[in-house]
Design a protein around this motif. Structure first.
Motif, short mmCIF file in Angstrom:
data_model
loop_
_atom_site.label_atom_id
_atom_site.label_comp_id
_atom_site.label_asym_id
_atom_site.label_seq_id
_atom_site.Cartn_x
_atom_site.Cartn_y
_atom_site.Cartn_z
N GLU A 128 0.26 35.22 -17.55
CA GLU A 128 1.05 36.14 -18.40
C GLU A 128 0.79 35.85 -20.08
O GLU A 128 1.54 36.38 -21.04
N ALA A 129 -0.36 35.31 -20.26
CA ALA A 129 -0.72 34.95 -21.77
C ALA A 129 -0.81 35.98 -22.62
O ALA A 129 -0.25 35.96 -23.66
N SER A 130 -1.36 37.10 -22.22
CA SER A 130 -1.40 38.34 -22.93
C SER A 130 -0.12 38.97 -23.33
O SER A 130 0.03 39.55 -24.31
N GLN A 131 1.00 38.34 -22.68
CA GLN A 131 2.29 38.98 -22.92
C GLN A 131 3.09 37.91 -23.75
O GLN A 131 4.18 38.29 -24.18
N VAL A 132 2.85 36.69 -24.07
CA VAL A 132 3.46 35.56 -24.50
C VAL A 132 4.22 35.94 -25.78
O VAL A 132 5.56 35.68 -25.90
N LEU A 133 3.20 36.63 -26.58
CA LEU A 133 3.82 36.75 -28.17
C LEU A 133 4.72 37.93 -28.08
O LEU A 133 5.26 38.33 -29.44
N GLN A 140 -6.94 31.93 -39.94
CA GLN A 140 -6.56 33.33 -39.14
C GLN A 140 -5.71 32.64 -37.83
O GLN A 140 -5.20 34.01 -37.28
N VAL A 141 -5.43 31.51 -37.67
CA VAL A 141 -4.85 31.11 -36.50
C VAL A 141 -3.12 31.33 -36.71
O VAL A 141 -2.73 30.68 -37.57
N GLY A 142 -2.57 32.17 -35.91
CA GLY A 142 -1.04 32.49 -36.05
C GLY A 142 -0.04 31.85 -35.13
O GLY A 142 1.07 31.81 -35.31
N ALA A 143 -0.60 31.29 -33.96
CA ALA A 143 0.13 30.92 -33.11
C ALA A 143 -0.72 29.88 -32.09
O ALA A 143 -1.56 29.77 -32.17
N ILE A 144 0.14 28.79 -31.45
CA ILE A 144 -0.46 27.87 -30.52
C ILE A 144 0.54 28.08 -29.17
O ILE A 144 1.59 28.04 -29.17
N VAL A 145 -0.27 28.49 -28.14
CA VAL A 145 0.48 28.69 -26.88
C VAL A 145 0.09 27.60 -25.90
O VAL A 145 -1.13 27.31 -25.55
N ASP A 146 1.19 27.05 -25.35
CA ASP A 146 0.97 26.03 -24.46
C ASP A 146 0.96 26.74 -22.98
O ASP A 146 2.00 27.00 -22.22
N ALA A 147 -0.09 26.88 -22.45
CA ALA A 147 -0.21 27.73 -21.03
C ALA A 147 -0.77 26.67 -19.94
O ALA A 147 -1.23 27.14 -18.97
#
Length: 978
Positions: free
Chosen positions: A758-763, A802-809
């Protein structure tokens, strides 16, 4: 059939007096007449029978716990076993019936001399010595206090008319779904890679890993990197009984027992030889099973061996109309692929079907029509069920050494071969102009893309391999004093799988053949059929995922149990034990799709576990105490501490209570905690990469994020709090009637999940995934991840700015499940002049199944959602036995539910099937055979199709987790006893 309980545990000795007949059947006469010195004080019949068993070395089996309640006078002196039992049972409504060496069964007085027309024993097969400790407790001679134990004995197994453990447990209501089975390579919603086509159990729908599977009380080695135990490897011919405790049991057994425990118990002390041949037929496939069990005994021991061969042919997709990628006839989408032969050319976003009936040598751009394609339903050539061949050997041996020590060993070995055609995917070919057959609709093009299928060139992709599973255990028990017994045991189990994908193109060699300028050796993808030379096809043939997995599990334990102190209601009994386990997992995979074979994965993992467990049984009030409205009151307490080498320590208690206000009614309850340790493969290092994700907060609609995927070394065990209350009604005035009802509740936390899919929907969903996202991370945080050794090699690294978020998947302890519901069962053994009738009903009714996907997500109901438990499952039927005949008729029901993989959500209908069986026993014309039995049975007698389920992930029109595509299965089996 009634549930039978062993009252007299005596694993120490199994001395058997042999009276040898021509058929090698031992007679009970010698044990019946044997004289012993008895010293049994006045007490309840329960305690008196325990003493009798210890002093006579005779196993006692009783049909009903109510027999325990009456007081019996003291017994002393030198008497025969028959005389001693007659004295203890005087004035009761039961009598002793010796039905085997060293085994006596208590039966209703009327059953000792039944009417002539009822000659066949209709009660379940008497329990064997290994069953003196019932699943769910470590204390001999007592049933689990507070938890219900469901037993499927040998007689019930035979009446069920099913040839494998998988098929038998499919109809158990508490087994919410076969989340993993040989129709499911990857399920609708679960992500277990079932590449060896095994089968699991799934009590309460909490997942296969949350159900503990035992074989004779020992853990089996799991399959699929530890994700589930493959019950398809268990030879059903070798099983005497299956016990199911659908309640948390980590206080007794440790990890995994959250949804419950299933224990497969071997046949032991078998006399003679029994062979069974079974043939099953269905539209498009068949199964064949042959099994043989033989056993013998001597004065101080016994030996039983079983061999079973099982063969299943493949069921092809084209044999079931709903196994199709074109779901339009069912109201779904057309999911056929564009890769076919002839293929489809794709150029500048437009497709052009390669014409039929031509060899690709004279094809011109003028013959290509824009907007056309050659779709292919790749499910037609795939297998629904794989071809399987399994050979299994199981056995047990016991040997007494003197009067106090007994040695035992048991185990099984199974080797299963499998092969299945999997759907052929589109092979996207980039054909250069150098190919002598080159054609393109675009003038001057140097390359052309062809969407192609290699199935005629190389064959339909084939997944094949072998799976081995085995377990051997041995132990010694010693009698310590009058009531205590000590036991040492060790076991070794393994699951070894070798799987490989064949009929796969080697990409490097295929590209070379596409670029070849020689018409005799170049690969031609423009024909409507295979025209390339055999030498070319042999040269481009490769294989994928030649993978070998091995999971080993060793265990050593020391235990003791016995009477602690005497109370007015009976003896307080204690069990204590220590255990050491070592689990190892190795995995190596090689693929040959490139220029050279490459190793794509390798693992070598290990875990050590040490545990200490204690259990206490306290009889507070017994019938002899004459307490108003307290016919019986018992308590139990258990606790187990486990220390893991990789995930720390966990301690889990459990308490049980049983109160019988009157003789007819028993009320019970339990409370405890359980856990499941992370899989070894979930504890490795992560993989780090970057990706551009849709973001509702971003002005551009997208944000560059760092994704941390894969494993997590900081995982901790999953935890659960479980409790249940229930009632049992078994009036002595209505012989054979038992009604039970149980309410259960499970609070399951710290479930290990990941959000990679579901990483594509996380933000876009901060409400669901906010706890796993760091927005606007610091430069230090970003740089540390970009510099990490776990950042995937070869991938680009964006500037820090350029990095705006870190996602722990990664896998994380974030999931929550709340589940509650009822188990209801009833049975009545009704004896009449027309035979014995046994109506039965079993229901699993789930009232709540709520899920929190992450720690920050709301907890929402998922009951009756696809991939989750269904609220109502049941099985009801009627069995009948008279003289040499028996018959049974059962109805299986699964309630309607909802398909949440579609938008809008679609309803899925209920599923009702009918099973029927008729059997006849007769004198065998075969010399030396003492008994023959033939049975005709049908599963899904009315040939009901699975309910419509638009399964877009699987691209079929049914749900293989809840229904099977086998249809009506007719079986004939013949059994011979020598």
């Amino acid at each position: 059939m009634g549930f039978w309980t062993v009252t007299a545990p005596n694993a120490r000795t199994r001395r058997i007096a042999l009276g040898v007949t021509l058929a090698l059947f031992a007679t009970p006469a010698a044990a019946q007449r044997e004289v012993s010195d008895f010293n049994i004080p006045e007490q309840t019949l329960r305690s008196a029978l325990l003493k009798f068993s210890d002093q006579s070395n005779v196993i006692v089996v009783v049909p009903d716990e109510s027999v325990f309640d009456r007081m019996v006078p003291a017994l002393s002196g030198r008497l025969s076993n028959e005389q001693a039992l007659a004295t203890l049972l005087a004035g009761s409504n039961v009598a002793a019936q010796f039905d085997g060496p060293r085994r006596v069964r208590l039966v209703p007085q009327a059953s000792v001399a039944p009417p002539p027309e009822i000659k066949i024993a209709t009660a379940p097969v008497p329990l064997k010595p290994d069953e003196i400790i019932v699943t769910g407790t470590r204390i001999r001679g007592v049933v689990p206090i507070g938890s219900e134990t469901v037993a499927i004995d040998r007689h019930m197994i035979e009446l069920a008319g099913r040839s494998s453990a998988t098929e038998l447990l499919r109809v158990v209501p508490q087994n919410t779904s076969l989340a993993v089975n040989d129709e499911v390579r990857v399920g609708v919603t679960q992500t277990i890679q079932n590449t060896a086509y095994g089968s699991s159990v799934n009590l309460r729908g909490l997942g296969p890993a949350a159900t503990l599977v035992l074989f004779n009380g020992h853990r089996m080695a799991p399959a699929s990197a530890g994700a589930f135990v493959d019950i398809s490897q268990i030879p059903l011919s070798a099983i005497e009984r299956i016990e199911i405790v659908a309640d948390g049991a980590s206080s007794i057994y440790g990890s995994d027992a959250i949804g419950g425990v299933i224990n497969f118990i071997l046949r032991r002390d078998f006399q003679g030889v029994e062979t069974t041949v079974r043939n099953e037929f269905a539209d498009g496939f068949n199964r064949f099973t042959v099994g043989a069990t033989g056993g013998t005994s001597w004065d101080s021991g016994s030996l039983t061996l079983t061999y079973e061969h099982h063969h299943q042919t493949a069921l092809a997709g084209r044999d079931r109309a709903y196994y199709t990628s074109d779901l339009r006839p069912f109201g779904g989408p057309d999911l056929r692929i564009t890769g076919n032969i002839p293929g489809t050319i794709s150029a500048n976003g437009t497709t052009y079907a390669i014409p039929q009936n031509q060899d690709g040598r004279n094809l011109s751009a003028a013959s290509l029509v824009a907007g056309t394609s050659n779709p292919y339903d790749n499910n037609l050539d795939a297998s629904i069920l794989p071809t399987q061949r399994r050979n299994s050997l199981a056995g047990s041996v016991q040997q007494d050494v003197g009067d106090r020590i007994s040695l035992n060993a048991d185990g099984f070995y199974s080797r299963r071969q499998f092969g299945t055609y999997i759907p052929a995917n589109t092979t996207t070919l980039t054909v250069p102009r150098s190919n002598p057959f080159f054609v393109s609709p675009v003038a001057g093009a140097q390359t052309v893309t062809v969407l192609y299928s290699m199935r005629e060139d190389l064959g339909i992709p084939l997944a094949n391999g072998t799976s081995q599973n085995y377990l051997v255990s041995g132990g010694a028990s010693m009698k310590l004093g009058s009531s205590w017994r000590a036991e040492l045991s060790a076991s070794y189990a393994a699951d070894i799988t070798h799987e490989r994908g064949d009929n796969i193109a080697n990409t490097a060699r295929l590209n070379a053949a596409l670029a070849d300028t020689n018409p005799a050796t170049a690969f031609n993808p423009f024909a409507s059929h295979t025209v390339s030379s055999q030498a070319t096809l042999d040269a481009i043939r490769g294989f994928s995922a030649d993978r070998r997995q091995r999971f080993r599990l060793t265990s050593e334990s020391a235990r003791a149990d016995g009477e602690l102190i005497d109370l007015p209601a009976g003896a307080v009994r204690l069990a204590i034990g220590v255990e050491h386990r070592v689990a190892t997992y190795k995995d190596a995979s090689i693929s040959f799709t490139g220029a050279q074979p490459t190793q794509s994965s390798a693992s070598d993992l290990k875990r050590r576990t040490d545990s200490l467990d204690t259990e206490l049984f306290i009889p507070v009030v017994s019938p002899t105490n004459n307490v108003p409205w307290v016919h019986r009151f018992d308590l139990s307490a258990a606790v187990r501490t486990e220390r893991y080498s990789d995930v720390g320590r966990t301690t889990n208690p459990k308490f049980g209570v049983r109160w019988s206000p009157i003789e007819d009614v028993s009320l019970r309850g339990s409370w405890g905690t359980s856990f499941r340790a992370p899989l070894l493969t979930q504890l490795g290092d992560p993989g780090i990469l970057t990706n551009s994700l849709a973001d509702a907060r971003s002005p551009t609609g997208r944000t560059t994020a760092i994704l941390i995927n894969g494993n997590n070394r900081d995982l901790k065990p999953e935890t659960a709090t479980t409790w249940s209350v229930g009632a049992d009604y078994a009036p002595p005035s209505i012989s054979g009637l038992k009604i039970s009802a149980t309410y259960f509740s499970i609070d399951y936390r710290d479930r290990i999940l990941n959000i990679a899919a579901e990483a594509s929907q996380v933000l876009l969903r901060d409400d669901l995934f906010g706890g796993l996202v760091i927005r606007n991370p610091s430069a230090t945080q970003i740089q540390a991840l970009l510099d990490s050794p776990f950042f995937l090699a070869g991938l680009p690294k964006p500037p820090v700015s350029q990095v705006g978020a870190i996602v722990d998947a990664r896998f994380n302890n974030v999931g929550v499940v709340h589940e509650s519901g009822y188990d209801i069962s009833a049975s009545w053994e009704l004896r009449t002049s027309a035979g014995v009738f046994v109506p039965t009903v079993g229901l699993a009714w789930i009232t709540d199944y709520s899920v929190g996907r992450t720690a920050s997500a709301p907890i929402l109901s998922a009951l009756n959602h696809s991939g989750s438990p269904i609220d109502l499952r049941g099985r009801a039927g009627l069995s009948w036995v008279r003289d040499a005949y028996d018959a049974s008729f059962f109805v299986n029901y699964i309630n309607a539910y909802h398909n949440f993989s579609l938008a809008p959500v679609a309803d899925v209908g209920s599923f009702t099937t009918v099973d029927a069986q008729i059997g006849y026993s007769f004198g065998c014309p075969i010399r030396s055979a003492s008994d023959c039995r033939v049975r005709l049975s049908a599963q899904n007698l009315l040939d009901q199709r699975p309910p419509l389920f638009i399964n877009t992930p699987g691209r079929v029109a049914y749900d293989p987790e809840q229904a099977t595509a086998t249809g009506r299965v007719i079986a004939v089996d013949l059994s011979l006893r020598f």
